[in-house]
Design a protein around this motif. Sequence first.
Motif, short mmCIF file in Angstrom:
data_model
loop_
_atom_site.label_atom_id
_atom_site.label_comp_id
_atom_site.label_asym_id
_atom_site.label_seq_id
_atom_site.Cartn_x
_atom_site.Cartn_y
_atom_site.Cartn_z
N LEU A 26 0.83 -1.20 0.00
CA LEU A 26 0.00 0.00 0.00
C LEU A 26 0.86 1.25 0.00
N LYS A 27 1.95 1.21 0.76
CA LYS A 27 2.86 2.36 0.78
C LYS A 27 3.44 2.61 -0.60
N SER A 28 3.83 1.56 -1.31
CA SER A 28 4.40 1.72 -2.65
C SER A 28 3.38 2.31 -3.60
N ARG A 29 2.15 1.84 -3.51
CA ARG A 29 1.10 2.37 -4.39
C ARG A 29 0.75 3.81 -4.01
N LEU A 30 0.81 4.10 -2.71
CA LEU A 30 0.56 5.46 -2.25
C LEU A 30 1.63 6.41 -2.79
N ARG A 43 -7.58 14.76 -2.16
CA ARG A 43 -7.74 13.74 -3.21
C ARG A 43 -6.90 12.51 -2.89
N LEU A 44 -5.67 12.73 -2.43
CA LEU A 44 -4.81 11.60 -2.09
C LEU A 44 -5.37 10.86 -0.87
N GLY A 45 -5.89 11.61 0.09
CA GLY A 45 -6.47 10.99 1.27
C GLY A 45 -7.69 10.13 0.95
N ARG A 46 -8.54 10.63 0.05
CA ARG A 46 -9.72 9.84 -0.34
C ARG A 46 -9.28 8.55 -1.04
N TRP A 47 -8.25 8.66 -1.87
CA TRP A 47 -7.74 7.44 -2.52
C TRP A 47 -7.25 6.45 -1.47
N LEU A 48 -6.54 6.93 -0.46
CA LEU A 48 -6.01 6.06 0.58
C LEU A 48 -7.14 5.36 1.34
N ILE A 49 -8.19 6.09 1.64
CA ILE A 49 -9.34 5.49 2.33
C ILE A 49 -9.94 4.39 1.47
N ASP A 50 -10.06 4.63 0.17
CA ASP A 50 -10.64 3.63 -0.73
C ASP A 50 -9.79 2.37 -0.82
N LEU A 103 1.53 2.46 8.59
CA LEU A 103 2.36 2.33 7.39
C LEU A 103 3.84 2.30 7.76
N PRO A 104 4.67 1.60 7.00
CA PRO A 104 6.10 1.52 7.32
C PRO A 104 6.75 2.90 7.26
#
Length: 352
Positions: A5-9, A115-122, A181-182
């Motif tokens: 998830l961190k990599s995709r973030l 926008r980034l936060g909403r993506w992370l929640i999803d 997250l790491p």
Amino acid sequence: MTQDLKSRLQTRALTEGFAAMRITTPDAIPQAAARLAEFVAQGKHGQMGWMAERMEWRGNPAALWPQARSVIMLAEPYTPDANPLPLLQETDRGVISVYAQGKDYHDLVKRRLKRLGRWLIDQSPKADPAEIKVFVDTAPVMEKPLAQAAGLGWQGKHTNLLSRDLGNWFFLGAIFTTLDLPPDPPEISHCGTCTACLDICPTRAFPAPYQLDARRCISYLTIEHKGPVDPDLRALMGNRIYGCDDCLAICPWNKFAQAAHDIGYDPKHGAPPLAELAALDDAAFRSCFAGSPIKRIGRDRFVRNVLYAIGNSGNPALAPAARALTTDADETVAEAARWALSRLRATGRAAP
């Protein structure tokens, strides 16, 4: 799963327009509370009373939101197309800090953070969705120490954040999240023996490397300080009418600076003629600087700064602009106008 998830973030953050992203934990800056307390106790925060308020939250991010497990720090560049320092020689014009040349960065960065936060929640588990809070320089969050703890850069001798990949022309944004997250390793200082940022400061606002006395900082004086500025300091402000970029612009790490990604940071105001700015009434000021961070200081404080610049200009052609404000309804403005005239007269370059 969290590493993936961190990599995709990271990828998503770059797609959104951020230049860099790193992660730390809310408890990663244990030294911040004591340093903040000492700074305030010495009065170096000047009139910025908000720095003394909620010090428990400001000095301890874990206390701000106890549920947070990770702090995502992001950098957004606003690098100018040209070095702003030569504008200081154009004494009939007002120099506005690069960051305030375009739209208000609070709005631009926060929109991207959300926008980034909403993506992370999803992307978080449906059974236990992540919670987030986003911050851009408006909450009791010490972004710079957190960014250094996250490895995004380091606080230079001018106390601003520096990066080997970005220089120092960038804004910081933070996303607090309940996700675990790491974290990334912290960064260390790479300033070495360089003192360019300390040496260029016209008011000697740095009592020592890595320390700032805001009461002498031109950014503080032109933006945060209410009422008249000490005459000894105003004489050193030159034609800087909103903020000061000297210590940022001189930094050699800017050779690695990245271009601004958002057209909202494109210069709108440039270096306006001082005579035109001095003539602004409240309505004209609000219209001129709508959507800009400059608007928040109000017409009176802004015109006060303009008059200090006129007094420092040595330009007799600007005397009428100052004379017209010697009876201004705001006494600080009127006093600044009288000071500007006296300065011009002292050089023998303005009529009585």
